[in-house]
Scaffold this motif. Structure first.
Motif, mmCIF file in Angstrom:
data_model
loop_
_atom_site.group_PDB
_atom_site.id
_atom_site.type_symbol
_atom_site.label_atom_id
_atom_site.label_comp_id
_atom_site.label_asym_id
_atom_site.label_seq_id
_atom_site.Cartn_x
_atom_site.Cartn_y
_atom_site.Cartn_z
ATOM 1 N N ILE A 44 0.844 -1.206 0.000
ATOM 2 C CA ILE A 44 0.000 0.000 0.000
ATOM 3 C C ILE A 44 0.874 1.250 0.000
ATOM 4 O O ILE A 44 0.639 2.202 -0.757
ATOM 5 N N LEU A 45 1.912 1.246 0.836
ATOM 6 C CA LEU A 45 2.832 2.389 0.902
ATOM 7 C C LEU A 45 3.564 2.590 -0.433
ATOM 8 O O LEU A 45 3.747 3.722 -0.882
ATOM 9 N N ILE A 46 3.960 1.472 -1.071
ATOM 10 C CA ILE A 46 4.639 1.559 -2.374
ATOM 11 C C ILE A 46 3.711 2.190 -3.419
ATOM 12 O O ILE A 46 4.126 3.059 -4.202
ATOM 13 N N ALA A 47 2.443 1.763 -3.423
ATOM 14 C CA ALA A 47 1.478 2.299 -4.388
ATOM 15 C C ALA A 47 1.275 3.800 -4.187
ATOM 16 O O ALA A 47 1.263 4.577 -5.152
ATOM 17 N N PHE A 48 1.128 4.214 -2.934
ATOM 18 C CA PHE A 48 0.915 5.637 -2.668
ATOM 19 C C PHE A 48 2.189 6.452 -2.904
ATOM 20 O O PHE A 48 2.116 7.636 -3.242
ATOM 21 N N LEU A 49 3.343 5.816 -2.749
ATOM 22 C CA LEU A 49 4.591 6.480 -3.117
ATOM 23 C C LEU A 49 4.585 6.755 -4.625
ATOM 24 O O LEU A 49 4.982 7.842 -5.075
#
Length: 285
Positions: free
Chosen positions: A127-132
């Motif tokens: 999720i963090l990678i996607a929002f990054l």
């Protein structure tokens, strides 16, 4: 005999071109979404009642116990299209489409709240990678709602939120036959968007614009959905989901070839992060 895999690939390639048609429609995102659901519901009603005059009565009796959820699904679907069409009109199709494809990751987040599904550490990292990736794409220009580009990216993110909402609501309606659900979500979407388009935009549209919307309604809404649903009968859900990524990739290719929109390096990097996170999450299921 055309295989289920080919049917899904064709439907995704068709859906990938919808942003191009939106650009050539000369309509706002709101008006385009309204006419899409209006014409789409008329086409499906004609198609389903052609051989069964009592189909509409049968369909309503089937959705009646959950009509409030189907109505909500229609409203969310319509707003999803309003924001997506607005996004491709305000910013590059590549940016709009890739931000829009945050939806599968948002579904994971919403599932934890509404479906009580656990978010593992691995999923949280994805999720963090996607929002990054979204951050990399969204911070290329001026971060202000006065910026047309940033406004388009904002619309794409709102579209992703509503698209995720469509997925979550769909899980509560799995017991309703797809033909009944398809028609009534389009019909209720039209009822929700009608007062909005009257108040904010007006119903005026040229013959040319309506012909473009007619193509979207017939090809992108009716034909593509029918062959996609038919393809799902022969293809496993996970494979169908993976084939779904042909949609954003084809959209970027169409924009490059037809509109001359070349994705920036940051858009490519951000897009890779978003799609990689979504695909890896899919592989974990």
């Amino acid at each position: 005999m055309i295989s289920g895999r080919v049917k899904i690939i064709v439907s995704m390639a068709i859906w990938g071109s919808v942003g191009i048609f939106a650009r050539y429609s000369n309509l706002s995102g709101l008006k385009l979404a309204f006419y899409r659901v209006l014409l789409g519901s008329i086409i499906f009603l004609f198609f389903y009642t052609l051989n069964d005059s009592g189909w509409i009565k049968k369909a309503f009796s089937r959705i009646k116990p959950k009509v409030h959820l189907v109505f909500l699904l229609g409203a969310v679907l319509g707003l999803n299209w309003v924001f997506f069409f607005s996004a491709v009109l305000y910013t590059d199709i590549a940016k709009a489409t890739l931000i829009y494809y945050l939806a599968p990751v948002i579904v994971v987040m919403l599932s934890a709240t509404f479906l009580k599904e656990e978010i593992t550490i691995k999923r949280a990292i994805l999720i963090l990678i996607a929002f990054l990736g979204a951050f990399v794409i969204g911070t290329q220009g001026e971060i202000s709602l006065k910026s047309k580009d940033f406004l388009g990216i904002t619309f794409a993110f709102l579209g992703a939120l509503f698209y995720a909402g469509v997925t979550i609501l769909g899980r509560y309606l799995r017991d309703i036959e797809s033909s009944y659900l398809t028609f009534f979500q389009l019909f209720f979407s039209m009822l929700v968007l009608f007062p909005l388009v009257v108040v904010f935009d007006g119903l005026e549209a040229s013959t040319y614009s309506l012909s473009v919307v007619g193509i979207i309604a017939i090809v992108h809404t009716a034909f593509a959905l029918l062959i996609y649903m038919d393809g799902l009968k022969e293809v496993e859900a996970n494979e169908a989901a993976l084939l779904g990524y042909i949609d954003p990739l084809s959209a970027i290719v169409y924009a490059l070839l037809i509109l001359g929109e070349v994705p920036t390096l940051r858009t490519i990097i951000g897009g890779i992060l978003i799609l990689m996170a979504s695909i890896l999450d899919l592989k974990m299921r």
